[in-house]
Design an enzyme around this catalytic site. Structure first.
Site, short mmCIF file in Angstrom:
data_model
loop_
_atom_site.label_atom_id
_atom_site.label_comp_id
_atom_site.label_asym_id
_atom_site.label_seq_id
_atom_site.Cartn_x
_atom_site.Cartn_y
_atom_site.Cartn_z
N CYS A 284 -6.80 -1.24 6.80
CA CYS A 284 -5.64 -1.61 7.62
C CYS A 284 -5.90 -1.34 9.10
CB CYS A 284 -4.39 -0.85 7.18
SG CYS A 284 -2.97 -1.33 8.18
N SER B 60 0.83 -1.22 0.00
CA SER B 60 0.00 0.00 0.00
C SER B 60 0.86 1.26 0.00
CB SER B 60 -0.92 0.02 1.21
OG SER B 60 -1.86 -1.02 1.12
N ASN C 82 -7.21 0.56 -0.23
CA ASN C 82 -7.12 -0.09 1.09
C ASN C 82 -7.86 0.75 2.12
OD1 ASN C 82 -6.38 -1.20 3.52
ND2 ASN C 82 -4.17 -1.00 3.23
N LEU D 150 1.82 0.36 7.90
CA LEU D 150 1.76 1.07 6.62
C LEU D 150 2.97 1.95 6.30
CD1 LEU D 150 -2.04 2.13 6.53
CD2 LEU D 150 -0.94 0.36 5.16
N THR E 223 -6.30 -8.04 7.35
CA THR E 223 -6.04 -8.82 8.57
C THR E 223 -7.19 -8.68 9.58
OG1 THR E 223 -4.74 -6.98 9.40
CG2 THR E 223 -3.53 -8.79 8.39
N GLY F 68 -1.16 -14.35 0.98
CA GLY F 68 -0.23 -13.47 1.68
C GLY F 68 0.72 -14.27 2.55
N SER F 69 0.27 -14.60 3.75
CA SER F 69 1.13 -15.25 4.74
C SER F 69 1.73 -16.57 4.25
CB SER F 69 0.32 -15.53 6.02
OG SER F 69 -0.22 -14.33 6.51
N GLY G 85 -7.30 -14.49 2.66
CA GLY G 85 -7.28 -14.72 4.11
C GLY G 85 -7.14 -16.20 4.40
C1 LIG Z 1 3.40 -8.25 7.08
C2 LIG Z 1 2.10 -7.89 6.43
C3 LIG Z 1 1.95 -6.64 5.80
C4 LIG Z 1 0.76 -6.29 5.18
N1 LIG Z 1 0.65 -5.08 4.55
C5 LIG Z 1 -0.51 -4.76 3.90
C6 LIG Z 1 -0.62 -3.55 3.15
O1 LIG Z 1 0.31 -2.76 3.03
N2 LIG Z 1 -1.81 -3.29 2.54
C7 LIG Z 1 -2.88 -4.15 2.60
O2 LIG Z 1 -3.95 -3.86 2.01
N3 LIG Z 1 -2.80 -5.32 3.28
C8 LIG Z 1 -1.64 -5.65 3.93
N4 LIG Z 1 -1.54 -6.84 4.59
C9 LIG Z 1 -2.71 -7.76 4.61
C10 LIG Z 1 -2.62 -8.81 3.50
O3 LIG Z 1 -2.62 -8.21 2.23
C11 LIG Z 1 -3.81 -9.81 3.60
O4 LIG Z 1 -5.02 -9.10 3.47
C12 LIG Z 1 -3.83 -10.55 4.94
O5 LIG Z 1 -2.52 -10.91 5.33
C13 LIG Z 1 -4.71 -11.82 4.87
O6 LIG Z 1 -4.20 -12.74 3.92
P1 LIG Z 1 -3.30 -14.01 4.35
O7 LIG Z 1 -4.02 -14.73 5.44
O8 LIG Z 1 -3.16 -14.81 3.08
O9 LIG Z 1 -1.98 -13.47 4.81
C14 LIG Z 1 -0.35 -7.21 5.21
C15 LIG Z 1 -0.20 -8.46 5.84
C16 LIG Z 1 1.00 -8.81 6.43
C17 LIG Z 1 1.12 -10.18 7.09
#
Ligand SMILES: Cc1cc2nc3c(=O)[nH]c(=O)nc-3n(C[C@H](O)[C@H](O)[C@H](O)COP(=O)(O)O)c2cc1C
Length: 298
Positions: free
Chosen positions: A125, A43, A122, A70, A188, A261-262, A239
């Site tokens: 957050c 973001s 976004n 962020l 998250t 993501g994770s 998620g």
């Molecule tokens: C370390 C980290 C940084 C993240 N930074 C952002 C971000 O900058 N913008 C955003 O929209 N989501 C951000 N997220 C959320 C992820 O894009 C995603 O929505 C969330 O982790 C759920 O997906 P997952 O369970 O596959 O990780 C971040 C997640 C993590 C773990």
């Protein structure tokens, strides 16, 4: 498993979630070359912002808690990244945030000139005092942000939602009414908190953080299920997805694309190719297609 999403043809349903691997072209290209169909940038905000102090990311075994906060160089300080990305040959979604409706619009106007294939707004957050989630928990503010962004760009818009909204379907509908072309759910879950019982202190420097990974999958599935009933625009289900079976479940809830993501941390950068292979195997075994199972749970 090629699929049409907004104006772009994607090679499969997998999407790199925002914030996982930054904004460097070489890294994003590696993700694409490892099977990812649509790559989302970290973001981007209106001003330079450091984010929170370490520790900011903790692996809990069944998922991650993070309070990265962020961090951004600010949209005007990314000349090298934008220049490098000009010559990319992979689909790109640019994620943006702001601290006010005007800031969202200002960032979106600039970012759309860099010609991403789509812009993810976004509004979700949980790790910043005044950015992001504040706008995503009320239908009115979500509508205001998306409308303002829509006015300044022709790039297709994705609204990224938070599960903290009391009624996420209502927020999704407000975003659709305001001109969003797609929904991404979820950001998250939380904020949550972890305390080290030896020191008696919170482990994250920011104390609270957002949860992601396998432990949030049921929340994400429920959110996508609710949103699918409320809107006509496509959904990126995100998620807790780490396997092809997880992605199939997300599509049955109503998702068109499946974000990851994770699981990049647990399965490595080739998780996208692996998930696609596992999905294909499942579909072949069940003599099904992505289109035939989408929304099956309804
Ligand atoms: C370390 C980290 C940084 C993240 N930074 C952002 C971000 O900058 N913008 C955003 O929209 N989501 C951000 N997220 C959320 C992820 O894009 C995603 O929505 C969330 O982790 C759920 O997906 P997952 O369970 O596959 O990780 C971040 C997640 C993590 C773990």
């Amino acid at each position: 498993m090629s699929i049409q999403f907004l104006d772009t043809t994607l090679k499969n349903t997998t999407v790199l979630a925002s914030g996982i691997l930054g904004n460097n072209k070489d890294i994003l290209e590696r993700v694409y070359n490892n099977g990812c169909a649509l790559v989302t940038m970290k973001s981007i905000g209106p001003e330079p912002r450091d984010g929170h102090n370490n520790p900011t990311v903790i692996d809990l075994g069944h998922g991650i808690i993070n309070a990265v906060g962020l961090p951004t160089p600010g949209y005007t300080n990314m000349e090298k990244e934008w220049k490098d990305l000009e010559t990319r040959d992979f689909p790109l979604s640019a994620s943006i945030y702001g601290g006010s409706v005007e800031e969202y619009a200002r960032v979106a106007e600039f970012v759309s000139k860099q010609k991403p294939d789509m812009i993810e707004v976004n509004i979700s957050c949980p790790n910043s005092e005044k950015h992001g989630m504040t706008f995503g928990v009320h239908a009115k503010s979500a509508h205001e942000v998306v409308s303002a962004v829509k006015k300044v760009t022709n790039v297709p818009l994705i609204a990224k939602l938070t599960p903290q909204a009391l009624n996420i379907a209502e927020i999704a509908k407000a975003c659709e009414d305001a001109g969003a072309d797609a929904i991404c759910a979820i950001n998250t879950v939380g904020p949550g908190m972890v305390i080290d019982i030896e020191s008696g202190m919170p482990v994250l420097d920011f104390k609270k953080g957002g949860l992601s990974g396998p432990m949030i999958k049921p929340v994400a599935i429920r959110c996508v299920y609710d949103i699918y009933k409320a809107v006509k625009i496509p959904i990126i289900g995100l998620g807790g997805i780490s396997t092809g079976e997880d992605a199939i479940e997300m599509i049955m809830a109503g998702a068109t694309l499946t974000g990851i993501g994770s699981a990049v941390k647990t399965r490595g950068i080739n998780v996208f190719g692996l998930v696609t292979k596992e999905m294909t195997r499942w579909l072949d075994r069940h003599n099904s297609t992505i289109d035939s199972i989408r929304g099956a749970a309804h």
